[in-house]
Design an enzyme around this catalytic site. Structure first.
Site, PDB file in Angstrom:
ATOM      1  N   GLY A   1       0.835  -1.199   0.000  1.00 13.98           N
ATOM      2  CA  GLY A   1       0.000   0.000   0.000  1.00 13.98           C
ATOM      3  C   GLY A   1       0.860   1.234   0.000  1.00 13.98           C
ATOM      4  O   GLY A   1       2.070   1.173   0.239  1.00 13.98           O
TER       5      GLY A   1
ATOM      6  N   GLY B   1       0.649   5.297   1.276  1.00 11.30           N
ATOM      7  CA  GLY B   1      -0.157   6.277   2.007  1.00 11.30           C
ATOM      8  C   GLY B   1       0.586   7.581   2.141  1.00 11.30           C
ATOM      9  O   GLY B   1       1.675   7.751   1.577  1.00 11.30           O
ATOM     10  N   ALA B   2       0.005   8.476   2.891  1.00  6.83           N
ATOM     11  CA  ALA B   2       0.607   9.789   3.063  1.00  6.83           C
ATOM     12  C   ALA B   2       1.958   9.674   3.761  1.00  6.83           C
ATOM     13  O   ALA B   2       2.860  10.457   3.520  1.00  6.83           O
ATOM     14  CB  ALA B   2      -0.323  10.682   3.865  1.00  6.83           C
ATOM     15  N   SER B   3       2.093   8.660   4.629  1.00  6.49           N
ATOM     16  CA  SER B   3       3.316   8.580   5.423  1.00  6.49           C
ATOM     17  C   SER B   3       4.409   7.782   4.728  1.00  6.49           C
ATOM     18  O   SER B   3       5.547   7.818   5.149  1.00  6.49           O
ATOM     19  CB  SER B   3       3.008   7.952   6.781  1.00  6.49           C
ATOM     20  OG  SER B   3       2.345   6.736   6.592  1.00  6.49           O
TER      21      SER B   3
ATOM     22  N   ASP C   1      -4.544  10.652  12.730  1.00  8.64           N
ATOM     23  CA  ASP C   1      -4.967  10.176  11.413  1.00  8.64           C
ATOM     24  C   ASP C   1      -5.782   8.888  11.535  1.00  8.64           C
ATOM     25  O   ASP C   1      -5.477   7.885  10.888  1.00  8.64           O
ATOM     26  CB  ASP C   1      -3.738   9.973  10.516  1.00  8.64           C
ATOM     27  CG  ASP C   1      -4.122   9.921   9.041  1.00  8.64           C
ATOM     28  OD1 ASP C   1      -5.266  10.301   8.708  1.00  8.64           O
ATOM     29  OD2 ASP C   1      -3.286   9.477   8.226  1.00  8.64           O
TER      30      ASP C   1
END
Ligand SMILES: *[C@@H]1O[C@H](CO)[C@@H](O)[C@H](O)[C@H]1NC(C)=O
Ligand SMILES: *[C@@H]1O[C@H](CO)[C@@H](O)[C@H](O)[C@H]1NC(C)=O
Ligand SMILES: *[C@@H]1O[C@H](CO)[C@@H](O)[C@H](O)[C@H]1NC(C)=O
Ligand SMILES: *[C@@H]1O[C@H](CO)[C@@H](O)[C@H](O)[C@H]1NC(C)=O
Ligand SMILES: *[C@@H]1O[C@H](CO)[C@@H](O)[C@H](O)[C@H]1NC(C)=O
Ligand SMILES: *[C@@H]1O[C@H](CO)[C@@H](O)[C@H](O)[C@H]1NC(C)=O
Ligand SMILES: *[C@@H]1O[C@H](CO)[C@@H](O)[C@H](O)[C@H]1NC(C)=O
Ligand SMILES: *[C@@H]1O[C@H](CO)[C@@H](O)[C@H](O)[C@H]1NC(C)=O
Ligand SMILES: *[C@@H]1O[C@H](CO)[C@@H](O)[C@H](O)[C@H]1NC(C)=O
Ligand SMILES: *[C@@H]1O[C@H](CO)[C@@H](O)[C@H](O)[C@H]1NC(C)=O
Ligand SMILES: *[C@@H]1O[C@H](CO)[C@@H](O)[C@H](O)[C@H]1NC(C)=O
Length: 794
Positions: free
Chosen positions: A515, A517-519, A632
């Site tokens: 995946g 994600g933002a991080s 988050d």
């Protein structure tokens, strides 16, 4: 507003002043009391010490009067000693006399009964109320032959030692000073120990100084500066409970008291009539800590750190005013048969999750599941309840004692209840099961105080935050409590450090992407040293470049252990590379489940998931070593473990990463997604931002749809608004997809919780602890206001 606050304080001030004046008027000043003196409850009711601080005499108790020592110099009625505390109060025509033949007695008119206040073998010649708070009797040589300091009840004062062999017992209540249910004893072996009064066996000690290696005959001492400590037989300080306070301009008095709740505390107070007692130290910060606070068959629950007592299912309070009297069965057990004439089962099992009890089992079985334990109890005539934990099924008979809820304990109590009397399965109690804690009027006052302080706090927050905004930019993350600031070596030994090369091997060259994600990006890996699948997260857009800072934060994250958190296994800090290694969760994220019709969990499973997440967040907020605000919370950050257990991931990362500048929340046409409104307003960020995000997610879990769904009709597109509209119109069934059948009451409860969590005003949102109690069904849920009502008032 300011005027209202002013008036409020004036009312309080005037009532305390009035109180002081009436006390003074009834007393005469004399520190030395001669033979033949007497007191009555209504006139000349007490003898004052020279400074007027302490008094010995009558004070009101119940419907009559008791005799004791109390603080006369301050408005609150602080009773520090009671004579014959377990005798009933006396009527107003009683007399307390130091007789001419040297006895201190309490007498009632036309009654032969005489109560001796002091048990003395020789006649007294004189008495005195000393300024230390000690009431003493002297012989003719001015030698002390009796003193109240040697017969303490629940309090010791500065200069009053608790000698070896003496003990303190708590009072029954704030207004009844009879012997209560907790005991603090200065044991002859040198150990200072707290027990429930009903059990003196060492296994039930719920607090101890562990100083029994210091020889016999130690004593507990309180100095004039609040220093509480133990002295051994030769007067060497062997243990400090408190430090003394540095001297202040205003004179302070100190006392140590074992309170009604079984916790002993050191209090201090300046002598100003408008001041209050404040707690300098307490033996426990957990108000449910004392064993047996809730009586037999009751259990203690912390509600925003206030202890609250509940009865186990099928039981009601013996005496709703006094928790200590415990709970009694509210169904009759006519027959032991588990099946009645019509073939219906007579008994059900009602579970109480996460509770701990005294184990008084008559039989322990090794069973594989909770269901087997339930069946074993149902089929056993003698079994009235069973405790199930880690495969052990402990069959019990009533009473269950020393119960309390403990979120960290997986023990479940399985209570056998009559089939007919148990509509609830989760230990949900009706209001009538709760003893009223305070009279209604006082509650109103409390609400008023809370209201006023909330507004005051809100104003302060506003003021402070504007200053902060000026000086800093937004606070991305705030650590509120940090116990023990030094990172100790070895504590994070469980965290493994990896080199970048090692992780390249583990992930087979960052081959399988799980995946993005933002991080950062997550890859699947496999560690050969323990043959485990892992998830490796490569962090991007790091805020902290420095190695030390990174390591400090990683240790904070690594130390968070909870079954509803994804466990971090290790990390890599190698040149510019920053990677985190987590346990691998094969089932993917919650989003995968609730937003995919084929995978959709049942209602009960969904509520279980919501509870899991709430537990995880509660741990981050209140129970782990350093408070962690997740910042988050969303379904994509909840991973599903085996047996449908939900685990939170990416906690603690907010501290490591730069806020994403590309996302402009405000562009979303007044909708908010998961992001609490205070983010846009640049208010300080608190744990309540997670509560907000949790609320949005809870609504998603209920409705199995995303919070923003532009393909839907306009009024349905924004989930939060749609839910509130349906709630107001009492059309909650519209929220469920595919005509799912859910009990209306249950659905309404959960919707109300969701609506409370998404209130615009952070102070209106409940704490995570409260959310959990509401989800579990142990507290009532008021009707929530419109989530945006706060916006329209500012
Ligand atoms: C105070 O006590 C003394 C004896 O110690 C006595 O002579 C005097 O009368 C007492 N005063 C009052 C007001 O009772
Ligand atoms: C109470 O004390 C006052 C003086 O302080 C005295 O005149 C009065 O006689 C006392 N009353 C009784 C009932 O002892
Ligand atoms: C104080 O509590 C005890 C024990 O619960 C009870 O027996 C007694 O009647 C109470 N006294 C008053 C004045 O209420
Ligand atoms: C004293 O007071 C009690 C209770 O108020 C009452 O029952 C009793 O008769 C009184 N005794 C005298 C002698 O007045
Ligand atoms: C007071 O002291 C004297 C001399 O020390 C002694 O003889 C007497 O017995 C004592 N009186 C009392 C009441 O103790
Ligand atoms: C009290 O403690 C001191 C210092 O540890 C020690 O020297 C002394 O022997 C102790 N006294 C007794 C009676 O144990
Ligand atoms: C402790 O006190 C008891 C009773 O006063 C006494 O018999 C004993 O000798 C004392 N022990 C020490 C070590 O002082
Ligand atoms: C307790 O504190 C005092 C100073 O307040 C110190 O002198 C003493 O050594 C301490 N005792 C122990 C056992 O640490
Ligand atoms: C003391 O407590 C009262 C109410 O309990 C409060 O109104 C008052 O402000 C307090 N005073 C101080 C000095 O804290
Ligand atoms: C048990 O309690 C409920 C409500 O609290 C009540 O309606 C019911 O009658 C009680 N049952 C018995 C057997 O006392
Ligand atoms: C409880 O009893 C009722 C009638 O007594 C019966 O209809 C029902 O099936 C029973 N419930 C269970 C779970 O056995």
């Amino acid at each position: 507003m300011a005027v209202a606050i002013l008036i409020f304080f004036l009312i309080i001030l005037s009532s305390t002043l009035l109180h002081t004046i009436t006390i003074e008027a009834q007393q005469q000043r004399n520190s030395s009391i001669s033979l033949g003196s007497s007191l009555t409850p209504t006139t000349n009711s007490s003898w004052l010490s020279r400074s007027g601080l302490y008094a010995f005499g009558f004070y009101p108790e119940g419907n009559g009067y008791a005799v004791g020592v109390f603080l006369a110099g301050i408005p609150e009625n602080t009773i520090v000693w009671t004579a014959n505390r377990d005798k009933p109060p006396v009527p107003s025509n009683a007399t307390l006399a130091l007789t001419s033949d040297g006895r201190l007695i309490l007498q009632q008119p036309q009654s032969q009964d005489v109560t001796y206040i002091a048990d003395i073998s020789q006649p007294a010649f004189e008495a005195s109320m000393l300024d230390s708070g000690n009431f003493v009797l002297y012989d003719s040589n001015h030698t002390v032959i009796w003193q109240s300091f040697r017969l303490p009840t629940d309090t010791i004062l500065s200069g009053q030692p608790l000698l070896a062999g003496l003990d303190l017992f708590s009072s029954v209540s704030g207004t009844n000073h009879s012997t209560g249910i907790f005991r603090l004893v200065m044991q002859r072996d040198g150990n200072l120990v707290q027990y429930p009064a009903s059990a003196i066996e060492s296994q039930y000690a719920y607090w101890a100084s562990n100083t029994n290696q210091n020889g016999d005959n130690c004593s507990l001492n309180l100095d004039g500066d609040g220093h509480l400590y133990l002295l051994n037989a030769t007067s060497t300080n062997i243990f400090n409970l408190t430090k003394g306070e540095p001297p202040t301009k205003e004179k302070k008095i100190y006392m140590m008291k074992i309170d009604v709740d079984g916790i002993f505390r050191v209090y201090s107070r300046i002598l100003d009539p408008n001041a209050n007692w404040s707690i300098l130290w307490q033996s426990s910060n957990d108000n449910c800590h004392s064993l047996g606070l809730c009586g037999l068959n009751g259990f203690c629950v912390l509600n925003d750190n206030i202890a609250d007592c509940r009865c186990i299912p099928g039981f009601v309070y013996v005496n709703p005013i006094s928790w200590a009297s415990g709970c009694m069965r509210n169904f009759t057990t006519e027959s032991c048969k588990t099946i009645d004439g019509d073939g219906n089962s007579r008994y059900n099992i009602s579970p109480l999750e996460n509770t701990v009890w005294d184990d008084d089992s008559y039989m322990v079985l090794q069973l594989n599941s909770r269901k087997e334990c339930e069946d074993a109890c149902l089929q056993d005539c003698r079994c009235e309840a069973a405790l199930y934990k880690d495969g052990k099924c402990r069959k019990q008979r009533f009473p269950l004692r020393f119960g309390r809820r403990s979120v960290d304990d997986s023990n479940v109590a399985l209570i056998k209840v009559g089939n007919y009397s148990s509509p609830n399965t989760k230990g949900v109690l009706t209001d009538s099961d709760h003893p009223p804690k305070k009279p209604k009027r006082k509650q109103r006052l409390d609400i008023l105080i809370i209201g006023v302080s909330l507004i005051a706090i809100a104003l302060m927050v506003l003021a402070i935050s504007s200053v902060l905004m000026y000086r800093n930019h937004v606070w991305v993350y705030k650590k509120i409590s940090e116990k023990g600031n030094a990172v100790e070596l070895g504590e994070d030994a469980a965290l493994r450090t990896f080199t970048f090369k090692e992780l390249e091997q583990v992930t087979n060259g960052f081959n399988e992407e799980l995946g993005r994600g933002a991080s950062g990006t997550v890859f699947k890996g496999f560690t050969s040293y323990n043959q485990k699948d892992v998830a490796v997260k490569r962090l991007e857009r790091l805020l902290t470049e420095g190695e030390r800072e990174f390591q400090t934060e990683i240790r904070v994250i690594g130390r968070a252990h909870h079954r509803n958190l994804v466990q971090m296994i290790g990390y890599c800090l190698d040149g510019p590379n920053r990677l985190l290694v987590y346990e691998y969760m094969r089932n993917g994220s919650l989003a995968n489940f609730i937003f995919t019709p084929e995978n959709r969990p049942s209602w009960d499973e969904r509520i279980g998931i919501a509870l899991d997440i709430a537990r995880g967040i509660l741990y981050l907020h209140e129970e782990c070593e350093t408070q962690i605000i997740h910042c988050d919370i969303k379904p994509q950050n909840i991973l599903m473990g085996d047996h449908g257990r939900a685990k939170i991931c990416d906690f603690g990362l907010a501290k490591l990463l730069k806020p994403d500048q590309t996302k402009t929340f405000t562009a979303m046409r007044g909708t908010k997604g998961y992001v609490a409104p205070e983010w846009h307003r640049k208010l300080p960020v608190t744990v309540k931002v997670d509560v907000y995000s949790f609320g949005v997610m809870l609504l998603e879990i209920i409705c199995c749809r995303k919070c923003l769904e532009w393909s839907l009709a306009e009024e349905e597109a924004v989930l939060e608004e749609w839910v509130y509209d349906c709630f107001q119109a009492k059309e909650l069934h519209k929220l469920l997809v595919d005509k799912e059948e859910v009990e209306k009451k249950k659905l309404e409860r959960v919707v109300k919780i969701g609506l409370w969590c998404i209130q615009d005003d952070p102070s209106l949102r409940p704490s995570m602890k409260k959310v959990m109690l509401m989800l579990e069904g142990s507290v009532d849920i008021p009707v929530p206001p419109s989530p945006t009502s706060f916006l329209s008032t500012i």
